[in-house]
Design a protein around this motif. Sequence first.
Motif, PDB file in Angstrom:
ATOM      1  N   LEU A   9       0.832  -1.204   0.000  1.00  0.00           N
ATOM      2  CA  LEU A   9       0.000   0.000   0.000  1.00  0.00           C
ATOM      3  C   LEU A   9       0.865   1.253   0.000  1.00  0.00           C
ATOM      4  O   LEU A   9       0.633   2.188  -0.778  1.00  0.00           O
ATOM      5  N   LEU A  10       1.897   1.267   0.847  1.00  0.00           N
ATOM      6  CA  LEU A  10       2.821   2.399   0.893  1.00  0.00           C
ATOM      7  C   LEU A  10       3.572   2.555  -0.429  1.00  0.00           C
ATOM      8  O   LEU A  10       3.753   3.664  -0.929  1.00  0.00           O
ATOM      9  N   GLY A  11       3.985   1.432  -1.016  1.00  0.00           N
ATOM     10  CA  GLY A  11       4.673   1.482  -2.301  1.00  0.00           C
ATOM     11  C   GLY A  11       3.813   2.069  -3.394  1.00  0.00           C
ATOM     12  O   GLY A  11       4.268   2.892  -4.194  1.00  0.00           O
ATOM     13  N   SER A  12       2.558   1.679  -3.450  1.00  0.00           N
ATOM     14  CA  SER A  12       1.652   2.214  -4.467  1.00  0.00           C
ATOM     15  C   SER A  12       1.411   3.703  -4.277  1.00  0.00           C
ATOM     16  O   SER A  12       1.372   4.468  -5.249  1.00  0.00           O
ATOM     17  N   LEU A  13       1.283   4.127  -3.033  1.00  0.00           N
ATOM     18  CA  LEU A  13       1.100   5.553  -2.772  1.00  0.00           C
ATOM     19  C   LEU A  13       2.354   6.356  -3.111  1.00  0.00           C
ATOM     20  O   LEU A  13       2.259   7.492  -3.597  1.00  0.00           O
ATOM     21  N   LEU A  14       3.539   5.766  -2.888  1.00  0.00           N
ATOM     22  CA  LEU A  14       4.783   6.443  -3.260  1.00  0.00           C
ATOM     23  C   LEU A  14       4.919   6.564  -4.768  1.00  0.00           C
ATOM     24  O   LEU A  14       5.437   7.565  -5.275  1.00  0.00           O
ATOM     25  N   ILE A  15       4.459   5.560  -5.502  1.00  0.00           N
ATOM     26  CA  ILE A  15       4.494   5.636  -6.961  1.00  0.00           C
ATOM     27  C   ILE A  15       3.597   6.771  -7.444  1.00  0.00           C
ATOM     28  O   ILE A  15       3.983   7.548  -8.333  1.00  0.00           O
ATOM     29  N   ILE A  16       2.425   6.894  -6.866  1.00  0.00           N
ATOM     30  CA  ILE A  16       1.516   7.972  -7.262  1.00  0.00           C
ATOM     31  C   ILE A  16       2.121   9.328  -6.919  1.00  0.00           C
ATOM     32  O   ILE A  16       2.101  10.261  -7.730  1.00  0.00           O
ATOM     33  N   ALA A  17       2.698   9.450  -5.718  1.00  0.00           N
ATOM     34  CA  ALA A  17       3.325  10.718  -5.319  1.00  0.00           C
ATOM     35  C   ALA A  17       4.528  11.044  -6.196  1.00  0.00           C
ATOM     36  O   ALA A  17       4.752  12.202  -6.555  1.00  0.00           O
ATOM     37  N   GLY A  18       5.317  10.031  -6.552  1.00  0.00           N
ATOM     38  CA  GLY A  18       6.475  10.256  -7.408  1.00  0.00           C
ATOM     39  C   GLY A  18       6.095  10.682  -8.812  1.00  0.00           C
ATOM     40  O   GLY A  18       6.789  11.490  -9.436  1.00  0.00           O
ATOM     41  N   GLY A  19       4.997  10.160  -9.315  1.00  0.00           N
ATOM     42  CA  GLY A  19       4.541  10.545 -10.645  1.00  0.00           C
ATOM     43  C   GLY A  19       4.046  11.978 -10.702  1.00  0.00           C
ATOM     44  O   GLY A  19       4.099  12.618 -11.755  1.00  0.00           O
ATOM     45  N   LEU A  20       3.586  12.480  -9.593  1.00  0.00           N
ATOM     46  CA  LEU A  20       3.091  13.855  -9.553  1.00  0.00           C
ATOM     47  C   LEU A  20       4.155  14.854  -9.112  1.00  0.00           C
ATOM     48  O   LEU A  20       3.941  16.055  -9.179  1.00  0.00           O
ATOM     49  N   SER A  21       5.308  14.353  -8.661  1.00  0.00           N
ATOM     50  CA  SER A  21       6.406  15.228  -8.241  1.00  0.00           C
ATOM     51  C   SER A  21       7.187  15.721  -9.455  1.00  0.00           C
ATOM     52  O   SER A  21       7.195  15.074 -10.499  1.00  0.00           O
ATOM     53  N   PRO A  22       7.891  16.849  -9.314  1.00  0.00           N
ATOM     54  CA  PRO A  22       8.733  17.318 -10.420  1.00  0.00           C
ATOM     55  C   PRO A  22       9.868  16.337 -10.693  1.00  0.00           C
ATOM     56  O   PRO A  22      10.476  15.806  -9.764  1.00  0.00           O
ATOM     57  N   MET A  23      10.147  16.098 -11.977  1.00  0.00           N
ATOM     58  CA  MET A  23      11.185  15.157 -12.372  1.00  0.00           C
ATOM     59  C   MET A  23      12.272  15.810 -13.218  1.00  0.00           C
ATOM     60  O   MET A  23      13.387  15.311 -13.255  1.00  0.00           O
ATOM     61  N   LEU A  24      11.940  16.894 -13.880  1.00  0.00           N
ATOM     62  CA  LEU A  24      12.907  17.639 -14.689  1.00  0.00           C
ATOM     63  C   LEU A  24      12.682  19.121 -14.475  1.00  0.00           C
ATOM     64  O   LEU A  24      11.541  19.558 -14.296  1.00  0.00           O
TER      65      LEU A  24
END
Length: 134
Positions: A9-24
């Motif tokens: 559950l934590l991993g899935s939420l981190l993936i969602i948060a990472g996708g919405l975070s700035p990457m470039l």
Amino acid sequence: MKSLNYLGLLGSLLIIAGGLSPMLHIPIIGEWNYYDIDVALASIVMTLAVLGLIASLINKPGLLRFAGWASLIVVLFTLAAVYFKVNDAFSFIPFKKLAAAAVRVVHYRWTGWMLLILGSVLSIIGGRKTKRII
């Protein structure tokens, strides 16, 4: 729920948060998240994150492990594609030093990338099978 389900559950939420975070960070244009980089790959990763979220809630470790591995593969593919695209984007400049300086202007924001990778790894760990001791 088992403790491994909470990791998924934590991993899935981190993936969602990472996708919405700035990457470039691109000067003048600003910060780019996963959807700004590529909508199709971002949609695939978010779908896999939701699939992992559902799998952890209904206690399906195999599905959670699949979602973790698939999202890790897609994220690493995206990272490699972004790296090659940034280095190739300024190849039209005939002077190598000027082209290299232009490439150094684009900055990676590693927080988003690390959240995606960490979330995928936690989903993989959360989907492993537990041994029963009788």
